[in-house]
Design a protein around this motif. Structure first.
Motif, PDB file in Angstrom:
ATOM      1  N   SER A  30      15.864 -13.201   6.451  1.00  0.00           N
ATOM      2  CA  SER A  30      14.716 -14.014   6.842  1.00  0.00           C
ATOM      3  C   SER A  30      13.921 -13.401   7.991  1.00  0.00           C
ATOM      4  O   SER A  30      12.744 -13.696   8.152  1.00  0.00           O
ATOM      5  CB  SER A  30      15.174 -15.421   7.222  1.00  0.00           C
ATOM      6  N   ASN A  31      14.516 -12.541   8.797  1.00  0.00           N
ATOM      7  CA  ASN A  31      13.815 -11.948   9.934  1.00  0.00           C
ATOM      8  C   ASN A  31      13.171 -10.603   9.609  1.00  0.00           C
ATOM      9  O   ASN A  31      12.526 -10.017  10.468  1.00  0.00           O
ATOM     10  CB  ASN A  31      14.792 -11.747  11.091  1.00  0.00           C
ATOM     11  N   TYR A  32      13.337 -10.123   8.414  1.00  0.00           N
ATOM     12  CA  TYR A  32      12.905  -8.783   8.056  1.00  0.00           C
ATOM     13  C   TYR A  32      11.498  -8.776   7.463  1.00  0.00           C
ATOM     14  O   TYR A  32      11.109  -9.690   6.731  1.00  0.00           O
ATOM     15  CB  TYR A  32      13.855  -8.178   7.029  1.00  0.00           C
ATOM     16  N   ALA A  33      10.775  -7.710   7.759  1.00  0.00           N
ATOM     17  CA  ALA A  33       9.538  -7.438   7.038  1.00  0.00           C
ATOM     18  C   ALA A  33       9.908  -6.898   5.657  1.00  0.00           C
ATOM     19  O   ALA A  33      10.889  -6.175   5.508  1.00  0.00           O
ATOM     20  CB  ALA A  33       8.710  -6.404   7.786  1.00  0.00           C
ATOM     21  N   MET A  34       9.121  -7.258   4.650  1.00  0.00           N
ATOM     22  CA  MET A  34       9.392  -6.841   3.278  1.00  0.00           C
ATOM     23  C   MET A  34       8.105  -6.318   2.653  1.00  0.00           C
ATOM     24  O   MET A  34       7.004  -6.744   3.023  1.00  0.00           O
ATOM     25  CB  MET A  34       9.902  -8.012   2.440  1.00  0.00           C
ATOM     26  N   GLY A  35       8.261  -5.435   1.687  1.00  0.00           N
ATOM     27  CA  GLY A  35       7.069  -4.913   1.033  1.00  0.00           C
ATOM     28  C   GLY A  35       7.352  -4.364  -0.347  1.00  0.00           C
ATOM     29  O   GLY A  35       8.509  -4.156  -0.715  1.00  0.00           O
ATOM     30  N   TRP A  36       6.283  -4.159  -1.101  1.00  0.00           N
ATOM     31  CA  TRP A  36       6.334  -3.518  -2.408  1.00  0.00           C
ATOM     32  C   TRP A  36       5.472  -2.266  -2.382  1.00  0.00           C
ATOM     33  O   TRP A  36       4.353  -2.293  -1.869  1.00  0.00           O
ATOM     34  CB  TRP A  36       5.816  -4.451  -3.499  1.00  0.00           C
ATOM     35  N   PHE A  37       5.993  -1.213  -2.953  1.00  0.00           N
ATOM     36  CA  PHE A  37       5.257   0.021  -3.159  1.00  0.00           C
ATOM     37  C   PHE A  37       5.407   0.427  -4.610  1.00  0.00           C
ATOM     38  O   PHE A  37       6.281  -0.072  -5.305  1.00  0.00           O
ATOM     39  CB  PHE A  37       5.806   1.135  -2.248  1.00  0.00           C
ATOM     40  N   VAL A  92       6.641   3.060 -11.198  1.00  0.00           N
ATOM     41  CA  VAL A  92       7.918   2.528 -10.736  1.00  0.00           C
ATOM     42  C   VAL A  92       7.619   1.735  -9.461  1.00  0.00           C
ATOM     43  O   VAL A  92       6.984   2.258  -8.539  1.00  0.00           O
ATOM     44  CB  VAL A  92       8.930   3.642 -10.449  1.00  0.00           C
ATOM     45  N   TYR A  93       8.073   0.498  -9.443  1.00  0.00           N
ATOM     46  CA  TYR A  93       7.828  -0.376  -8.308  1.00  0.00           C
ATOM     47  C   TYR A  93       9.093  -0.460  -7.452  1.00  0.00           C
ATOM     48  O   TYR A  93      10.179  -0.725  -7.966  1.00  0.00           O
ATOM     49  CB  TYR A  93       7.416  -1.765  -8.791  1.00  0.00           C
ATOM     50  N   TYR A  94       8.905  -0.265  -6.150  1.00  0.00           N
ATOM     51  CA  TYR A  94      10.005  -0.276  -5.203  1.00  0.00           C
ATOM     52  C   TYR A  94       9.832  -1.404  -4.198  1.00  0.00           C
ATOM     53  O   TYR A  94       8.724  -1.640  -3.708  1.00  0.00           O
ATOM     54  CB  TYR A  94      10.052   1.040  -4.418  1.00  0.00           C
TER      55      TYR A  94
END
Length: 123
Positions: A30-37, A92-94
């Motif tokens: 819950s405290n982490y930044a998240m992303g998609w590349f 490819v999505y990461y």
């Protein structure tokens, strides 16, 4: 250590939709930044979307208005809803994660990566 596992990729026709999931384990998600590349054949990895722990989001110009990033901290899962898919979305999505508290849009800012899931959009 954080483990990330993507799912939900596949083959879809242009104009269709897919929802990708990224399941996280190992630390306090819950405290982490998240992303998609994403990375298409022969191209560099490209920023798609990011979400801060608070829910603040950012999108790459090529997906604005079509993709939506979200997260469910109770399930330790992040999502990418992809609508109106185009052949140029094929890649490819990461998913990526990092304990920094702000919005991260650069690949080098992320310390943890999943293995990727293939998305193919046919014309």
């Amino acid at each position: 250590q954080v483990q990330l596992v993507e799912s939900g990729g596949g083959l879809v026709q242009a104009g269709g939709s897919l929802r990708l999931s990224c399941a996280a384990s190992g630390r306090t998600f819950s405290n982490y930044a998240m992303g998609w590349f994403r990375q298409a054949p022969g191209k560099e990895r490209e920023f798609v979307a990011a979400i801060r722990w608070s829910g603040t989001t950012s999108y790459g110009n090529s997906v604005k208005g079509r993709f939506t990033i979200s997260r469910d901290n109770a399930k330790n899962t992040m999502y990418l809803q992809m609508n109106d898919l185009k052949p140029e979305d094929t890649a490819v999505y990461y998913c990526a994660s990092d304990p920094k508290p702000w919005l991260l849009v650069l690949e080098r800012e992320y310390g943890y990566w999943g293995q990727g899931t293939q998305v193919t959009v046919s014309s």
